[in-house]
Scaffold this motif. Sequence first.
Motif, mmCIF file in Angstrom:
data_model
loop_
_atom_site.group_PDB
_atom_site.id
_atom_site.type_symbol
_atom_site.label_atom_id
_atom_site.label_comp_id
_atom_site.label_asym_id
_atom_site.label_seq_id
_atom_site.Cartn_x
_atom_site.Cartn_y
_atom_site.Cartn_z
ATOM 1 N N ARG A 58 0.837 -1.198 0.000
ATOM 2 C CA ARG A 58 0.000 0.000 0.000
ATOM 3 C C ARG A 58 0.879 1.258 0.000
ATOM 4 N NH1 ARG A 58 -5.203 0.277 1.831
ATOM 5 N NH2 ARG A 58 -4.974 -1.732 2.898
ATOM 6 N N GLU A 63 -4.458 7.317 -1.470
ATOM 7 C CA GLU A 63 -5.522 6.403 -1.103
ATOM 8 C C GLU A 63 -5.812 5.425 -2.237
ATOM 9 O OE1 GLU A 63 -10.153 6.540 0.482
ATOM 10 O OE2 GLU A 63 -9.050 8.388 0.098
ATOM 11 N N ASP A 64 -5.962 4.156 -1.882
ATOM 12 C CA ASP A 64 -6.315 3.106 -2.841
ATOM 13 C C ASP A 64 -5.327 3.018 -3.995
ATOM 14 O OD1 ASP A 64 -7.941 0.945 -3.465
ATOM 15 O OD2 ASP A 64 -9.198 2.115 -4.817
ATOM 16 N N CYS A 65 -4.034 3.149 -3.700
ATOM 17 C CA CYS A 65 -2.972 2.942 -4.685
ATOM 18 C C CYS A 65 -1.927 2.010 -4.071
ATOM 19 C CB CYS A 65 -2.321 4.265 -5.088
ATOM 20 S SG CYS A 65 -3.336 5.303 -6.168
ATOM 21 N N ASP A 87 -3.678 1.981 -9.259
ATOM 22 C CA ASP A 87 -4.825 2.331 -8.421
ATOM 23 C C ASP A 87 -5.734 1.128 -8.230
ATOM 24 O OD1 ASP A 87 -6.514 2.091 -10.659
ATOM 25 O OD2 ASP A 87 -6.697 4.255 -10.955
ATOM 26 N N GLY A 88 -6.749 1.287 -7.385
ATOM 27 C CA GLY A 88 -7.604 0.162 -7.036
ATOM 28 C C GLY A 88 -8.401 -0.407 -8.185
ATOM 29 N N ALA A 108 -6.128 -5.862 -4.730
ATOM 30 C CA ALA A 108 -6.878 -4.642 -4.443
ATOM 31 C C ALA A 108 -8.062 -4.931 -3.530
ATOM 32 C CB ALA A 108 -7.344 -4.000 -5.751
ATOM 33 N N HIS A 111 -6.706 -5.555 0.004
ATOM 34 C CA HIS A 111 -6.283 -4.292 0.615
ATOM 35 C C HIS A 111 -7.487 -3.463 1.058
ATOM 36 C CE1 HIS A 111 -1.928 -4.079 0.243
ATOM 37 N NE2 HIS A 111 -1.992 -4.567 -0.989
ATOM 38 N N ARG A 112 -8.520 -3.416 0.249
ATOM 39 C CA ARG A 112 -9.695 -2.623 0.603
ATOM 40 C C ARG A 112 -10.423 -3.225 1.806
ATOM 41 N NH1 ARG A 112 -11.755 -1.812 -5.636
ATOM 42 N NH2 ARG A 112 -10.737 0.211 -6.039
#
Length: 253
Positions: A58, A63-65, A87-88, A108, A111-112
């Motif tokens: 991460r 954010e979200d990359c 990115d996500g 992804a 991670h989320r």
Amino acid sequence: MPDQPEPVPVDRLRFEMPPVHEDPAAERAHRKERLAGALRLFASLGYEDGVAGHVTARDPEFEDCYWVNPFGRAFAGIGPRDLLLVDGDGRVVHGERRVNQMAFAVHAAVHRARPEAVAVVRTQAPYGRALACLGELLAPVTHEACAFYGDHALLDEYAGADDAGRIARALGPYKALILRHHGLLTVGTSVDAAAWWFVAAERAAQVQLIARAAGKPVPIEHRDAVATHERFGGDLAAWVSFQPLWQTVASTS
């Protein structure tokens, strides 16, 4: 008779701890260095099969990359500069090569679902894949395997490229997942921890399969397995355990 030598005071003995970076740029550089090193380590251990296998970290600022190894590049030759920032949604936002979007989608999703997880490892290792073919969890048959006791899950059905969400849900709050017909997936609050858990799970699977082939393994009692997990099953213990492996990678880079 010579006098007994005095012990060195404990406060003078060195003991490494995970670094703390105030600057996101410094944290980013550290994570990329460790990610590239983990990939080179996995190459030396034979945890690679064609274009399969990814490690993600991460980004500490965006954010979200996530940083990930590029598609079609051998693990052994990867350095921090070769990594992609994706990115996500699987779009490369920094880098010059393609990413395996279907494989990255699993990372992804994990991670989320696990915002505290800095790194996710999903690559190819023979004993983890063999255990996955049997649809078995890691059994507490060794001291080291107890690090996973009650702290990993089994997705006991085939999950394809379109099942990223199901894989993330199957992992739940645990640090490792056995994917039926695929192999191992691990997470950690540092790249070092996630990489160590993957190596440790693969080694535990190896011992379990060897013991089963030789006879009937005797599991460690529940109370002892729980106590061992509580002592050695945390990410700090994983980070510490990874440092000798990191030293071998760093010394050859």
